[in-house]
Design a protein around this motif. Sequence first.
Motif, short mmCIF file in Angstrom:
data_model
loop_
_atom_site.label_atom_id
_atom_site.label_comp_id
_atom_site.label_asym_id
_atom_site.label_seq_id
_atom_site.Cartn_x
_atom_site.Cartn_y
_atom_site.Cartn_z
N LEU A 21 -3.88 4.61 -4.91
CA LEU A 21 -4.03 5.69 -3.92
C LEU A 21 -3.97 5.15 -2.50
N ILE A 22 -4.56 3.98 -2.28
CA ILE A 22 -4.51 3.36 -0.95
C ILE A 22 -3.07 3.01 -0.60
N ALA A 23 -2.31 2.56 -1.59
CA ALA A 23 -0.89 2.24 -1.36
C ALA A 23 -0.10 3.50 -1.00
N LEU A 24 -0.44 4.63 -1.64
CA LEU A 24 0.23 5.89 -1.30
C LEU A 24 -0.03 6.28 0.15
N ARG A 25 -1.26 6.07 0.61
CA ARG A 25 -1.57 6.39 2.01
C ARG A 25 -0.78 5.49 2.96
N TYR A 26 -0.65 4.22 2.59
CA TYR A 26 0.10 3.27 3.41
C TYR A 26 1.57 3.70 3.52
N VAL A 27 2.15 4.08 2.40
CA VAL A 27 3.56 4.51 2.40
C VAL A 27 3.72 5.81 3.17
N ARG A 28 2.74 6.67 3.07
CA ARG A 28 2.80 7.93 3.82
C ARG A 28 2.96 7.65 5.32
N ARG A 29 2.22 6.65 5.80
CA ARG A 29 2.34 6.28 7.22
C ARG A 29 3.70 5.65 7.52
N LEU A 30 4.19 4.81 6.61
CA LEU A 30 5.51 4.19 6.81
C LEU A 30 6.59 5.25 6.97
N LEU A 31 6.56 6.24 6.09
CA LEU A 31 7.58 7.28 6.12
C LEU A 31 7.42 8.16 7.36
N ALA A 32 6.18 8.48 7.72
CA ALA A 32 5.93 9.35 8.87
C ALA A 32 6.38 8.71 10.17
N ARG A 33 6.31 7.39 10.25
CA ARG A 33 6.66 6.68 11.48
C ARG A 33 8.10 6.17 11.47
N GLY A 34 8.86 6.54 10.45
CA GLY A 34 10.26 6.17 10.40
C GLY A 34 10.52 4.72 10.08
N ARG A 35 9.51 4.02 9.56
CA ARG A 35 9.71 2.61 9.16
C ARG A 35 10.58 2.52 7.91
N ALA A 36 10.60 3.61 7.16
CA ALA A 36 11.44 3.69 5.96
C ALA A 36 11.60 5.16 5.61
N ASN A 37 12.69 5.52 4.95
CA ASN A 37 12.89 6.87 4.46
C ASN A 37 12.64 6.96 2.96
N THR A 38 12.70 5.81 2.31
CA THR A 38 12.51 5.73 0.86
C THR A 38 11.64 4.52 0.56
N ALA A 39 10.68 4.67 -0.32
CA ALA A 39 9.82 3.53 -0.65
C ALA A 39 9.30 3.65 -2.08
N LEU A 40 9.21 2.52 -2.72
CA LEU A 40 8.57 2.41 -4.02
C LEU A 40 7.09 2.11 -3.77
N VAL A 41 6.23 2.80 -4.48
CA VAL A 41 4.79 2.59 -4.27
C VAL A 41 4.07 2.74 -5.61
N GLY A 42 3.11 1.88 -5.84
CA GLY A 42 2.34 1.94 -7.08
C GLY A 42 1.43 0.74 -7.18
N SER A 43 1.09 0.36 -8.39
CA SER A 43 0.17 -0.75 -8.58
C SER A 43 0.38 -1.39 -9.94
N VAL A 44 -0.24 -2.54 -10.13
CA VAL A 44 -0.01 -3.33 -11.34
C VAL A 44 -1.28 -4.10 -11.69
N GLU A 45 -1.49 -4.35 -12.98
CA GLU A 45 -2.61 -5.16 -13.45
C GLU A 45 -2.22 -5.79 -14.78
N GLU A 46 -2.66 -7.02 -15.00
CA GLU A 46 -2.39 -7.69 -16.27
C GLU A 46 -3.67 -7.82 -17.09
N TYR A 47 -3.51 -7.92 -18.40
CA TYR A 47 -4.64 -8.25 -19.26
C TYR A 47 -4.60 -9.75 -19.54
N SER A 48 -5.72 -10.40 -19.41
CA SER A 48 -5.79 -11.82 -19.72
C SER A 48 -7.22 -12.19 -20.05
N LEU A 49 -7.40 -13.31 -20.71
CA LEU A 49 -8.73 -13.79 -21.02
C LEU A 49 -9.51 -14.07 -19.74
N ASP A 50 -8.81 -14.57 -18.72
CA ASP A 50 -9.46 -14.88 -17.45
C ASP A 50 -10.02 -13.63 -16.80
#
Length: 357
Positions: A165-194
């Motif tokens: 959700l925080i990444a979505l807000r960041y991209v919202r600002r990027l698009l609003a300020r014309g830094r980009a017209n298209t952007a991929l946004v999301g998140s990732v996590e891995e499973y591990s013993l650590d």
Amino acid sequence: MSATGPVITAWAAVSPFGTDRKNFLDGMAAGRPAASTSKPEDGVVPGEHGFVVPNFAIREILGRKGTRMMDRVAALTITAVGQIFDAGEPGNAPEGTGLVLGTTTGSIWGAMDFTRTSMLAELPYHVEPGRMPGGVMNCAAGHCAIWYQLTGPNTTLANGRPSGLIALRYVRRLLARGRANTALVGSVEEYSLDRSWLEYNARDGAPGPLGEGACLFLLENPGSVSPDRTPLAELCSVSSRVYLEDDPRSSMHACVLDALTEAGVEAADVSIVAPSGFTGAAGEYESEVLDGLFGRVRPQWVDVAGLIGDTGAVSSSFQVAAALGLAGDRPGVAVVTSVDADGTIACAVFRLFGVQT
């Protein structure tokens, strides 16, 4: 279907249900926990079990070139992005496409493996140099940009479970300020013993089932949407809070109300609520507040964590994806919330256009 804010025109999910979006949608529709679980050996890993992406062999999925030292976080991200653009071929992304990726700490396994080797090897510098990039937080986003020739802004945000959700807000600002017209946004996590051990120590006891995956969305300004893509939902607002010694209930309540007010939405307008399902005390506060705000309205509630476990940084992105899939061909409003034990709260409001995903 007119929109004034950024719109989601495509999305992809690599989850414990499978390696594509259809697997995720089918799994959520079935309402049964993912079958691809691994039971760790007794005494080796704390907790119950882990929900992992089934049959996710990096070199079999992405090929041998450039994957010899690739960590799981980067591989999950690259696999998800490849589903959004045709065949995932380099150069298929629109010119200037950005990437904003949410994470907890990048690849926990990569960082800890590198550190562990430096301590256990005969000499401290007897480590594999190719493993070092995997221990850096922004490795996955950078690797993905190189892989698909993404030429726009490239950012990694570390905000735990609310990262999507925080990444979505960041991209919202990027698009609003014309830094980009298209952007991929999301998140990732891995499973591990650590990661399982870290969660165990952070919670002072065995965590619930952990999960993994990657979930990304293609966000565009309404006026820049290609004719071959159809807007699925509008991102109306994102609000966040940090509570320390304050009552988390009041912080959660204020966060949700801020998001609704900014979006111009009343509680009675909400048709889908997707809470984090976090099993800690913060999750109890979240459920209590949401039930107080929407309980009488009886919107449809989405339970993602109950089916694929605690997916960490990617959990809030999976919640958004589940809301999109659950909406089907019915227009409506979705509220997605996320909480973390460190005191971070986030809420996003989406206007769903009733377009099949």
